[in-house]
Design a protein around this motif. Sequence first.
Motif, PDB file in Angstrom:
ATOM      1  N   PHE A 282       0.838  -1.201   0.000  1.00  0.00           N
ATOM      2  CA  PHE A 282       0.000   0.000   0.000  1.00  0.00           C
ATOM      3  C   PHE A 282       0.876   1.256   0.000  1.00  0.00           C
ATOM      4  CE2 PHE A 282      -1.936   3.324   2.736  1.00  0.00           C
ATOM      5  CZ  PHE A 282      -2.919   3.740   1.849  1.00  0.00           C
ATOM      6  N   ALA A 283       1.900   1.265   0.860  1.00  0.00           N
ATOM      7  CA  ALA A 283       2.775   2.437   0.945  1.00  0.00           C
ATOM      8  C   ALA A 283       3.551   2.662  -0.347  1.00  0.00           C
ATOM      9  CB  ALA A 283       3.745   2.269   2.117  1.00  0.00           C
ATOM     10  N   ALA A 284       3.891   1.556  -1.029  1.00  0.00           N
ATOM     11  CA  ALA A 284       4.681   1.671  -2.255  1.00  0.00           C
ATOM     12  C   ALA A 284       3.810   1.897  -3.480  1.00  0.00           C
ATOM     13  CB  ALA A 284       5.517   0.406  -2.441  1.00  0.00           C
ATOM     14  N   GLY A 285       2.476   1.869  -3.293  1.00  0.00           N
ATOM     15  CA  GLY A 285       1.586   2.025  -4.448  1.00  0.00           C
ATOM     16  C   GLY A 285       1.710   0.870  -5.391  1.00  0.00           C
ATOM     17  N   GLY A 286       1.435  -0.352  -4.892  1.00  0.00           N
ATOM     18  CA  GLY A 286       1.613  -1.588  -5.664  1.00  0.00           C
ATOM     19  C   GLY A 286       0.712  -1.683  -6.878  1.00  0.00           C
ATOM     20  N   GLU A 287       0.536  -2.905  -7.356  1.00  0.00           N
ATOM     21  CA  GLU A 287      -0.192  -3.158  -8.597  1.00  0.00           C
ATOM     22  C   GLU A 287      -1.575  -2.515  -8.595  1.00  0.00           C
ATOM     23  OE1 GLU A 287      -0.303  -7.377  -9.366  1.00  0.00           O
ATOM     24  OE2 GLU A 287       1.413  -7.677  -8.070  1.00  0.00           O
ATOM     25  N   ASP A 288      -1.952  -1.995  -9.765  1.00  0.00           N
ATOM     26  CA  ASP A 288      -3.254  -1.354  -9.886  1.00  0.00           C
ATOM     27  C   ASP A 288      -4.401  -2.354  -9.805  1.00  0.00           C
ATOM     28  OD1 ASP A 288      -2.047   1.089 -10.152  1.00  0.00           O
ATOM     29  OD2 ASP A 288      -2.041   1.051 -12.341  1.00  0.00           O
ATOM     30  N   GLN A 289      -4.132  -3.619 -10.120  1.00  0.00           N
ATOM     31  CA  GLN A 289      -5.193  -4.618 -10.140  1.00  0.00           C
ATOM     32  C   GLN A 289      -5.629  -5.043  -8.739  1.00  0.00           C
ATOM     33  OE1 GLN A 289      -6.796  -5.703 -12.921  1.00  0.00           O
ATOM     34  NE2 GLN A 289      -5.568  -4.167 -13.998  1.00  0.00           N
ATOM     35  N   ILE A 290      -4.844  -4.723  -7.732  1.00  0.00           N
ATOM     36  CA  ILE A 290      -5.159  -5.109  -6.350  1.00  0.00           C
ATOM     37  C   ILE A 290      -5.352  -3.847  -5.523  1.00  0.00           C
ATOM     38  CG2 ILE A 290      -4.325  -6.277  -4.279  1.00  0.00           C
ATOM     39  CD1 ILE A 290      -2.715  -8.120  -6.065  1.00  0.00           C
ATOM     40  N   SER A 291      -6.460  -3.808  -4.784  1.00  0.00           N
ATOM     41  CA  SER A 291      -6.723  -2.647  -3.929  1.00  0.00           C
ATOM     42  C   SER A 291      -6.087  -2.880  -2.562  1.00  0.00           C
ATOM     43  CB  SER A 291      -8.232  -2.419  -3.777  1.00  0.00           C
ATOM     44  OG  SER A 291      -8.469  -1.393  -2.847  1.00  0.00           O
ATOM     45  N   TRP A 292      -4.855  -2.446  -2.403  1.00  0.00           N
ATOM     46  CA  TRP A 292      -4.167  -2.597  -1.124  1.00  0.00           C
ATOM     47  C   TRP A 292      -4.834  -1.742  -0.051  1.00  0.00           C
ATOM     48  CZ3 TRP A 292      -1.196  -6.644  -1.572  1.00  0.00           C
ATOM     49  CH2 TRP A 292      -0.629  -6.933  -2.816  1.00  0.00           C
ATOM     50  N   ALA A 293      -5.423  -0.623  -0.472  1.00  0.00           N
ATOM     51  CA  ALA A 293      -6.123   0.240   0.475  1.00  0.00           C
ATOM     52  C   ALA A 293      -7.309  -0.491   1.092  1.00  0.00           C
ATOM     53  CB  ALA A 293      -6.590   1.519  -0.215  1.00  0.00           C
ATOM     54  N   CYS A 294      -8.018  -1.272   0.298  1.00  0.00           N
ATOM     55  CA  CYS A 294      -9.141  -2.058   0.812  1.00  0.00           C
ATOM     56  C   CYS A 294      -8.662  -3.048   1.872  1.00  0.00           C
ATOM     57  CB  CYS A 294      -9.830  -2.782  -0.337  1.00  0.00           C
ATOM     58  SG  CYS A 294     -11.271  -3.758   0.151  1.00  0.00           S
ATOM     59  N   HIS A 295      -7.515  -3.679   1.628  1.00  0.00           N
ATOM     60  CA  HIS A 295      -6.943  -4.606   2.602  1.00  0.00           C
ATOM     61  C   HIS A 295      -6.604  -3.881   3.903  1.00  0.00           C
ATOM     62  CE1 HIS A 295      -5.430  -7.460  -0.831  1.00  0.00           C
ATOM     63  NE2 HIS A 295      -6.715  -7.164  -0.914  1.00  0.00           N
ATOM     64  N   ILE A 296      -6.019  -2.701   3.781  1.00  0.00           N
ATOM     65  CA  ILE A 296      -5.642  -1.937   4.971  1.00  0.00           C
ATOM     66  C   ILE A 296      -6.884  -1.548   5.766  1.00  0.00           C
ATOM     67  CG2 ILE A 296      -4.545   0.167   5.818  1.00  0.00           C
ATOM     68  CD1 ILE A 296      -2.600  -1.915   4.701  1.00  0.00           C
ATOM     69  N   GLY A 297      -7.929  -1.132   5.084  1.00  0.00           N
ATOM     70  CA  GLY A 297      -9.170  -0.808   5.781  1.00  0.00           C
ATOM     71  C   GLY A 297      -9.730  -1.993   6.535  1.00  0.00           C
ATOM     72  N   GLY A 298      -9.696  -3.175   5.913  1.00  0.00           N
ATOM     73  CA  GLY A 298     -10.161  -4.384   6.599  1.00  0.00           C
ATOM     74  C   GLY A 298      -9.300  -4.743   7.791  1.00  0.00           C
ATOM     75  N   ILE A 299      -7.982  -4.571   7.654  1.00  0.00           N
ATOM     76  CA  ILE A 299      -7.060  -4.868   8.755  1.00  0.00           C
ATOM     77  C   ILE A 299      -7.338  -3.971   9.949  1.00  0.00           C
ATOM     78  CG2 ILE A 299      -4.640  -4.663   9.469  1.00  0.00           C
ATOM     79  CD1 ILE A 299      -3.899  -5.681   6.641  1.00  0.00           C
ATOM     80  N   ILE A 300      -7.492  -2.675   9.706  1.00  0.00           N
ATOM     81  CA  ILE A 300      -7.750  -1.732  10.802  1.00  0.00           C
ATOM     82  C   ILE A 300      -9.067  -2.064  11.492  1.00  0.00           C
ATOM     83  CG2 ILE A 300      -8.216   0.685  11.347  1.00  0.00           C
ATOM     84  CD1 ILE A 300      -6.331   1.420   9.014  1.00  0.00           C
ATOM     85  N   ALA A 301     -10.101  -2.295  10.689  1.00  0.00           N
ATOM     86  CA  ALA A 301     -11.409  -2.611  11.264  1.00  0.00           C
ATOM     87  C   ALA A 301     -11.373  -3.921  12.043  1.00  0.00           C
ATOM     88  CB  ALA A 301     -12.460  -2.684  10.160  1.00  0.00           C
ATOM     89  N   GLY A 302     -10.719  -4.936  11.490  1.00  0.00           N
ATOM     90  CA  GLY A 302     -10.658  -6.228  12.168  1.00  0.00           C
ATOM     91  C   GLY A 302      -9.940  -6.156  13.496  1.00  0.00           C
ATOM     92  N   ALA A 303      -8.844  -5.400  13.549  1.00  0.00           N
ATOM     93  CA  ALA A 303      -8.071  -5.275  14.789  1.00  0.00           C
ATOM     94  C   ALA A 303      -8.870  -4.583  15.881  1.00  0.00           C
ATOM     95  CB  ALA A 303      -6.777  -4.513  14.517  1.00  0.00           C
ATOM     96  N   ILE A 304      -9.699  -3.625  15.501  1.00  0.00           N
ATOM     97  CA  ILE A 304     -10.504  -2.903  16.497  1.00  0.00           C
ATOM     98  C   ILE A 304     -11.735  -3.710  16.895  1.00  0.00           C
ATOM     99  CG2 ILE A 304     -11.901  -0.837  16.889  1.00  0.00           C
ATOM    100  CD1 ILE A 304      -9.974   0.641  14.989  1.00  0.00           C
ATOM    101  N   LEU A 305     -12.435  -4.239  15.895  1.00  0.00           N
ATOM    102  CA  LEU A 305     -13.717  -4.904  16.159  1.00  0.00           C
ATOM    103  C   LEU A 305     -13.566  -6.192  16.951  1.00  0.00           C
ATOM    104  CD1 LEU A 305     -15.462  -4.351  12.716  1.00  0.00           C
ATOM    105  CD2 LEU A 305     -16.086  -3.307  14.901  1.00  0.00           C
ATOM    106  N   VAL A 306     -12.457  -6.924  16.748  1.00  0.00           N
ATOM    107  CA  VAL A 306     -12.304  -8.171  17.493  1.00  0.00           C
ATOM    108  C   VAL A 306     -12.181  -7.916  18.986  1.00  0.00           C
ATOM    109  CG1 VAL A 306      -9.763  -8.299  17.357  1.00  0.00           C
ATOM    110  CG2 VAL A 306     -11.128 -10.408  17.480  1.00  0.00           C
ATOM    111  N   LEU A 307     -11.639  -6.757  19.366  1.00  0.00           N
ATOM    112  CA  LEU A 307     -11.529  -6.416  20.781  1.00  0.00           C
ATOM    113  C   LEU A 307     -12.894  -6.112  21.387  1.00  0.00           C
ATOM    114  CD1 LEU A 307      -8.445  -4.009  20.586  1.00  0.00           C
ATOM    115  CD2 LEU A 307      -8.451  -6.484  20.997  1.00  0.00           C
ATOM    116  N   VAL A 308     -13.795  -5.585  20.564  1.00  0.00           N
ATOM    117  CA  VAL A 308     -15.110  -5.165  21.041  1.00  0.00           C
ATOM    118  C   VAL A 308     -16.123  -6.300  20.985  1.00  0.00           C
ATOM    119  CG1 VAL A 308     -17.016  -3.555  20.634  1.00  0.00           C
ATOM    120  CG2 VAL A 308     -14.656  -2.788  20.322  1.00  0.00           C
TER     121      VAL A 308
END
Length: 266
Positions: A189-215
């Motif tokens: 995501f930081a390096a702006g990888g391949e256009d065919q893969i949404s790394w930003a979508c993965h990062i959003g899921g990671i952030i949400a998963g880390a917070i929501l599992v605690l709750v």
Amino acid sequence: MFIPLYDTNRLRHIRLQYVTIGLIVTNALVYCATALGGENFTNAAVLGLGFIPAVVHDTAELDPRFVVIPESLSYLTYSFLHADIFHLGGNMLFLWVFGDNVEDALGHIRYLIFYLLCAVAGAAFQSLVAWDSQVPLIGASGAIAGVVVAYLILYPRVKVWVLAFARIPLRIPAFIPLILWVLFQIVMFAAGGEDQISWACHIGGIIAGAILVLVLRSRGVPLFAAADEDTVAPLADQPSVPAEPVAAEPPATTVRWGRGNPSGPN
């Protein structure tokens, strides 16, 4: 980087991971429906049900022929569409290996809410990064990223079988491949990888998963739990105990010393 195959992590609170199974079946059926409809039908489904940031933010307008749902619903519907069988298979394999234990830790209803919110978070983060993008976002990887990081937080020491570099079978603690997977998403995501893969979508899921599992985790479910083999380790020198006691009469010539009377109370 690696392909997960199997984990040695039993279910503790539920009998069957029917939400995980239901999600896998739903994704597979949606893929079959779109693929069997032909290329035109698939393209229409991607435009009508995929997440398009520019359309959601009203900086672009979707052709009325493809408007089948309210724009806000595309935060969810995009996650049930996949580009091809490999896209589907990879996401569903991760969900099958790691989803059952996250469902076990959260409970069925909270797990379904968790999964859907991670999908929403993936789309939302993608929209922040690419506000005016007119490229449709599809795939369950945002939700899967949330499941992966939740598993990492809940069961880092559980042993998992993986294929490293898609060739080498290894049985290693879960935290090794999963931390590497998370770091890879961040680097790409930081390096702006391949256009065919949404790394930003993965990062959003990671952030949400880390917070929501605690709750959302069920009461009494610990974080960073030990592996099953660590918590139920056998004792090496423990003698076996017969199922039923066996009484034996002492030989007549046996001499007993002490205060005890074998035929009555002391």
